[in-house]
Design an enzyme around this catalytic site. Structure first.
Site, mmCIF file in Angstrom:
data_model
loop_
_atom_site.group_PDB
_atom_site.id
_atom_site.type_symbol
_atom_site.label_atom_id
_atom_site.label_comp_id
_atom_site.label_asym_id
_atom_site.label_seq_id
_atom_site.Cartn_x
_atom_site.Cartn_y
_atom_site.Cartn_z
ATOM 1 N N ASN B 91 -13.870 24.051 -18.603
ATOM 2 C CA ASN B 91 -13.212 25.654 -18.220
ATOM 3 C C ASN B 91 -11.840 25.784 -18.992
ATOM 4 O O ASN B 91 -11.296 26.750 -19.464
ATOM 5 C CB ASN B 91 -12.941 26.049 -16.921
ATOM 6 C CG ASN B 91 -11.647 26.722 -16.708
ATOM 7 O OD1 ASN B 91 -11.903 27.931 -16.737
ATOM 8 N ND2 ASN B 91 -10.680 26.274 -16.161
ATOM 9 N N SER B 144 -15.800 33.653 -23.566
ATOM 10 C CA SER B 144 -14.991 34.716 -23.225
ATOM 11 C C SER B 144 -15.625 36.111 -24.036
ATOM 12 O O SER B 144 -16.416 35.770 -24.817
ATOM 13 C CB SER B 144 -13.571 34.667 -23.966
ATOM 14 O OG SER B 144 -12.839 35.905 -24.043
ATOM 15 N N TYR B 157 -8.804 32.192 -31.166
ATOM 16 C CA TYR B 157 -9.110 32.289 -29.847
ATOM 17 C C TYR B 157 -10.632 32.633 -30.018
ATOM 18 O O TYR B 157 -11.632 32.224 -29.411
ATOM 19 C CB TYR B 157 -8.260 32.986 -29.071
ATOM 20 C CG TYR B 157 -8.750 33.152 -27.390
ATOM 21 C CD1 TYR B 157 -8.698 32.094 -26.592
ATOM 22 C CD2 TYR B 157 -9.393 34.246 -26.984
ATOM 23 C CE1 TYR B 157 -9.322 31.918 -25.540
ATOM 24 C CE2 TYR B 157 -10.006 34.139 -25.729
ATOM 25 C CZ TYR B 157 -9.924 33.171 -24.958
ATOM 26 O OH TYR B 157 -10.293 33.252 -23.417
ATOM 27 N N ALA B 159 -12.708 33.042 -32.513
ATOM 28 C CA ALA B 159 -13.730 32.073 -33.069
ATOM 29 C C ALA B 159 -13.950 30.973 -32.274
ATOM 30 O O ALA B 159 -15.118 30.418 -32.443
ATOM 31 C CB ALA B 159 -12.969 31.880 -34.401
ATOM 32 N N SER B 160 -13.022 30.355 -31.694
ATOM 33 C CA SER B 160 -13.326 29.034 -30.853
ATOM 34 C C SER B 160 -14.388 29.493 -29.777
ATOM 35 O O SER B 160 -15.082 28.432 -29.616
ATOM 36 C CB SER B 160 -12.150 28.571 -30.363
ATOM 37 O OG SER B 160 -11.389 29.290 -29.420
ATOM 38 N N LYS B 161 -14.063 30.620 -29.068
ATOM 39 C CA LYS B 161 -14.919 31.042 -28.047
ATOM 40 C C LYS B 161 -16.576 31.384 -28.747
ATOM 41 O O LYS B 161 -17.468 30.913 -28.102
ATOM 42 C CB LYS B 161 -14.531 32.009 -27.216
ATOM 43 C CG LYS B 161 -13.300 31.807 -26.404
ATOM 44 C CD LYS B 161 -13.504 30.645 -25.334
ATOM 45 C CE LYS B 161 -12.183 30.319 -24.577
ATOM 46 N NZ LYS B 161 -12.551 29.318 -23.624
#
Lengths: 78, 247
Positions: B91, B144, B157, B159-161
């Site tokens: 998480n 997300s 953010y 791209a990481s998700k």
């Protein structure tokens, strides 16, 4: 004692007969020791010797003999 | 109680979705390794209360996900406990400031990826190995809707998700050999501390763009995580469950 435990992990992970020439075993040279079999072997060794192997060591673990060298790092004496 | 007798590892437990997930899991009979960055009296009191109320064990584990050595040390502590781990909830995550891509330093992208993606991968490598020994388990990644739909600003953010979503699908295939399921939830905008970084305009736009015309609540995301973690979803893997009020 540890040699027997070590051998047992190979026998059970790869369903090998006792008569196997263990010193000649190499990763990816027979059907059972593929990537899935490799992780089964790692799990068996971690359970048997109560250790948690580092990722680099899991990758380097390419032969029966090399595995013994690696386990010595975890204070498993042969 | 959907998780009676099970044990989970949850990251980012000190607030928001992680804290709600910790509570929902405890309420459902699950013992939890509650991971967060640093201890606080408030958090210690919170977990003590959960233990007393729900008669489960909560093991606090403090480490910095940005430091791979600390992640490894934490995994070793879990490993040494010899407990069967049934569930991993990745998480913890961070949001950057809302800057345009052309004004985003590369180091900032790496920092966000390190926590939002690589630390989750590292934990999956360790905890997945524990699960593989038992040939069972459920991993839930908290992604997300930004990782699915994109959004203004916050390239790193988003791209990481998106990377986490791609990994979820790939890992579902690889871990199926061990009867381990891997899914993700993709929350919309949720009432947590993290929305403090959003502009009022963007927040209003997010609310007006969803069918239910409101922000999500942390517990609503936690309930979706509960479903994916539990045997209620025993034939579901590789899925990304949107929890966003509809769009």
């Amino acid at each position: 004692m540890n040699e027997q435990k070590y051998k047992k992990a190979f026998i059970e992970s790869f369903n090998l007969p006792d008569t196997t020439e263990f010193e000649k075993l190499e990763y990816n040279t027979f059907e059972e020791w593929d990537s899935i079999g490799h992780m089964q072997l790692v799990a068996a060794l971690e359970t048997e010797f109560d250790i948690m192997m580092d990722m680099d060591d899991i990758i380097d673990f390419s032969t029966y003999e090399k595995g013994k060298e690696i386990l010595k790092k975890y204070e498993v004496a042969f | 109680m959907l998780l009676q007798g099970k044990t989970a590892v949850i990251t980012g437990c000190s607030r928001g979705i992680g804290k709600s997930t910790l509570e929902v899991f405890a309420r459902n009979g699950c013992s939890v390794w509650a991971c967060c960055r640093k201890p606080s009296e408030e958090f210690e009191a919170f977990i003590l209360n959960l233990q007393n109320e729900y008669k489960v064990s909560i093991y606090p584990l403090y480490f910095d996900l940005a430091d791979s050595e600390q992640v490894k040390k934490a995994a070793k502590e879990i490993f040494s406990s010899k407990q069967k781990i049934d569930i991993l909830v990745n998480n913890a995550g961070v949001t950057p400031t809302n800057s345009l891509f052309l004004m985003t330093p590369l180091d900032s992208m790496k920092e966000i990826f390190n926590i939002n993606f690589f630390s989750s991968m590292q934990l999956i490598q360790y905890i997945g190995r524990l699960m593989s020994k038992n040939r069972s388990g459920s991993i839930v990644n908290v992604a997300s809707i930004a990782g699915l739909d994109g959004g203004p600003g916050q390239l790193e953010y988003t791209a990481s998700k998106a990377a986490l979503i791609g990994a979820t699908k790939k890992l579902a295939d690889e871990f199926a050999d061990y009867q381990i399921r891997v899914n993700a939830v993709a929350p919309g905008v949720v009432e947590t501390d993290m929305i403090g970084r959003m502009s009022e305009e963007l927040l209003q736009e997010s609310v007006s763009n969803n069918h239910m015309k409101r922000l999500g609540k942390a517990e609503e995301i936690a309930n979706a995580i509960l479903f994916l973690a539990s045997d209620q979803s025993s034939f579901i893997t590789g899925q990304i469950l949107r929890v966003d009020g509809g769009c």
